[in-house]
Structure formats: structure tokens, C-alpha cells
Motif scaffolding. Structure first.
Motif, short mmCIF file in Angstrom:
data_model
loop_
_atom_site.label_atom_id
_atom_site.label_comp_id
_atom_site.label_asym_id
_atom_site.label_seq_id
_atom_site.Cartn_x
_atom_site.Cartn_y
_atom_site.Cartn_z
N LYS A 97 6.71 8.38 5.76
CA LYS A 97 6.23 9.68 5.32
C LYS A 97 5.26 9.49 4.17
N ALA A 98 4.56 10.55 3.81
CA ALA A 98 3.64 10.49 2.67
C ALA A 98 4.40 10.12 1.41
N GLY A 99 3.83 9.20 0.63
CA GLY A 99 4.47 8.74 -0.60
C GLY A 99 5.17 7.41 -0.46
N ASP A 100 5.46 6.99 0.78
CA ASP A 100 6.16 5.71 0.98
C ASP A 100 5.28 4.53 0.63
N LYS A 101 5.90 3.51 0.01
CA LYS A 101 5.24 2.22 -0.19
C LYS A 101 5.51 1.37 1.05
N ILE A 102 4.47 0.81 1.63
CA ILE A 102 4.60 0.09 2.89
C ILE A 102 3.81 -1.21 2.85
N VAL A 103 3.94 -2.00 3.90
CA VAL A 103 3.21 -3.27 4.03
C VAL A 103 1.99 -3.03 4.91
N LEU A 104 0.82 -3.32 4.35
CA LEU A 104 -0.43 -3.14 5.08
C LEU A 104 -1.08 -4.49 5.36
N SER A 105 -1.31 -4.75 6.64
CA SER A 105 -2.10 -5.92 7.03
C SER A 105 -3.55 -5.48 7.16
N GLU A 116 13.38 -1.28 13.60
CA GLU A 116 13.34 0.07 14.14
C GLU A 116 12.11 0.83 13.69
N GLY A 117 11.26 0.21 12.91
CA GLY A 117 10.05 0.86 12.43
C GLY A 117 9.36 -0.03 11.43
N ILE A 118 8.41 0.54 10.71
CA ILE A 118 7.71 -0.27 9.71
C ILE A 118 8.62 -0.52 8.52
N LEU A 119 8.29 -1.54 7.74
CA LEU A 119 9.07 -1.90 6.56
C LEU A 119 8.72 -0.96 5.41
N ILE A 120 9.69 -0.23 4.91
CA ILE A 120 9.50 0.66 3.75
C ILE A 120 9.94 -0.10 2.50
N ALA A 152 0.86 -1.19 0.00
CA ALA A 152 0.00 0.00 0.00
C ALA A 152 0.89 1.24 0.00
N GLN A 153 0.27 2.39 -0.16
CA GLN A 153 1.04 3.64 -0.21
C GLN A 153 0.41 4.68 0.72
N SER A 160 -9.02 2.78 13.46
CA SER A 160 -7.93 2.27 12.62
C SER A 160 -8.39 1.00 11.94
N PHE A 161 -8.17 0.93 10.62
CA PHE A 161 -8.71 -0.17 9.80
C PHE A 161 -7.60 -1.05 9.22
N GLY A 162 -6.67 -1.44 10.09
CA GLY A 162 -5.57 -2.27 9.65
C GLY A 162 -4.30 -1.90 10.39
N MET A 163 -3.17 -2.42 9.92
CA MET A 163 -1.90 -2.13 10.59
C MET A 163 -0.77 -2.06 9.58
N LEU A 164 0.12 -1.07 9.76
CA LEU A 164 1.34 -0.98 8.98
C LEU A 164 2.39 -1.85 9.66
N CYS A 165 3.04 -2.74 8.89
CA CYS A 165 3.84 -3.80 9.50
C CYS A 165 5.33 -3.54 9.45
#
Length: 215
Positions: A87-95, A134-138, A51-52, A117-122
Motif C-alpha cells: 500500500k502507499a507508504g510501505d517501504k519496499i525493495v526496488l530492483s 506470498e507477495g513483495i517484501l515489505i 524505496a517507498q 514500468s521502470f524497475g521491479m518490486l521484489c
């Protein structure tokens, strides 16, 4: 010896193998190649997609939380997240809601400090890819929004481990195991092309790249 089911598909028709995986692998064990374990690398990655982040705003009731608008390719979801490395624009993993992650966490709709909240950034830890993070996976910009993360990370595969005895050196490769499975399934193995290029057609010589000195 670890064997990838996806890799075997290069050499045999893998459809009968996938249709009765445990049965065929049991036969493989009876033929002297003991199957010690079977691992589905995609287990826990259902409903986990690329997701982005469209926007990231400060949580109105918590200094260390963010409220993100996340594009799934089909809709935009609101996600509350405590990580600070995105940050805005990042591609991330959404559960997404309904996901059951490799670390045992089940994702449900929630409310954090009065914000839904409708999910979680992993992170890599939550995906079972690392012991710490150290944070979510970018993800890289090449990741396609909406794509299953198992596909993007190459985890849409099943790997089984063989206990290869000293007299079965022929099974220390995917081609060797594929040959054995082809015999079990009544197939003809598809060997890779071995077309050779004449030496005079090769511009680069090995001596141009490698040197040997005997002292």
C-alpha cells in the motif's frame, strides 16, 4: 566453520585480506585450514535499494495489476506490479533497471499492458531469501529510502567455509581464525576488551535469575 569477513575486521586489519582474498585464503589452506568455499552474500544485490511507495493505483488495462509511484530518494519511478500485499507508504525493495537478481532475472525497462514500468518490486523469492513468498517484501519503517538493500539486510559481507580438522580446535572461532590470518599477514591481533566488574558492583545475582533443583 563459516567465517564472516566483516566479523574478522573486529580483530585484524582486513584491508590486505580483501585486496588479495583468494591468495591469502590459499595460504590458509596450505597451513592446514582448508577453505572449501567463498560466498559473496551481496552478489545479485547491485542496483537493489530501499524505496517507498507514494501511490498505488489500479492498472487501466488489467484488474490484477497495480501502477505504483515509487520514491527512490532521488526520483519517483513508475512501477507496474502484480502483488497485492502493498500500500502507499510501505517501504519496499526496488530492483532498478540494470539489476541482475540472485534468481538470474535481469531488470530492464518494460511495458506491461501498454503502461511503462521502470524497475521491479521484489519478493523474498526473487532476492534468493526464501523458496516461496506470498507477495513483495515489505521492509520495516526504519529502512532508509535509497539505502542499498544489501546494507540494510546485513548481506554486504563475504563468508568463507573452513574444513576444520579435529586437531585444530583453536580455529573453531573467529578469533582463532583471525589469529592465524594475523600470522600470515604479519599483523598483531586486536583482542576484545576483557575488563571484569567486581562481584560487589553487580546488583543482580545469578541465583535471582536461575534456579537448580536436584530431585
Amino acid at each position: 566453520m563459516k567465517i564472516s569477513l566483516n566479523w574478522l575486521a573486529d580483530y585484524i586489519d582486513d584491508a590486505p585480506l580483501r585486496a588479495d582474498l583468494k591468495g591469502v585464503l590459499s595460504t590458509l589452506t596450505l597451513r592446514g585450514l582448508e577453505v572449501e568455499s567463498i560466498e559473496d552474500l551481496a552478489k545479485g544485490f547491485d542496483k537493489v535499494i530501499v524505496a517507498q511507495i507514494e501511490t498505488r493505483d489500479r492498472h487501466p488495462n488489467a484488474d490484477r495489476l497495480s501502477v505504483c509511484k515509487v520514491n527512490t530518494g532521488k526520483e519517483v519511478l513508475q512501477i507496474v506490479c502484480g502483488a497485492q500485499n502493498m500500500k502507499a507508504g510501505d517501504k519496499i525493495v526496488l530492483s532498478q533497471i540494470g539489476a541482475h537478481l540472485p534468481n538470474g532475472l535481469k531488470i530492464e525497462k518494460g511495458k506491461i499492458r501498454d503502461v511503462e514500468s521502470f524497475g521491479m518490486l521484489c519478493s523474498e523469492t526473487e532476492l534468493g531469501l526464501a523458496d516461496t513468498s506470498e507477495g513483495i517484501l515489505i521492509l520495516p519503517p526504519t529502512a532508509k529510502v535509497g539505502e542499498p538493500v544489501a546494507d540494510f539486510l546485513g548481506r554486504n559481507d563475504i563468508v568463507f567455509t573452513l574444513n576444520v580438522t579435529p586437531n585444530r580446535g583453536d580455529a573453531l572461532s573467529h578469533i582463532g581464525v583471525a589469529r592465524e590470518l594475523a600470522a600470515i599477514l604479519g599483523q598483531v591481533i586486536k583482542l576484545p576488551s576483557t575488563d571484569l566488574v567486581a562481584a560487589e558492583q553487580v546488583a543482580t545475582k545469578s541465583a535471582d535469575k536461575v534456579s537448580v533443583a536436584v530431585e
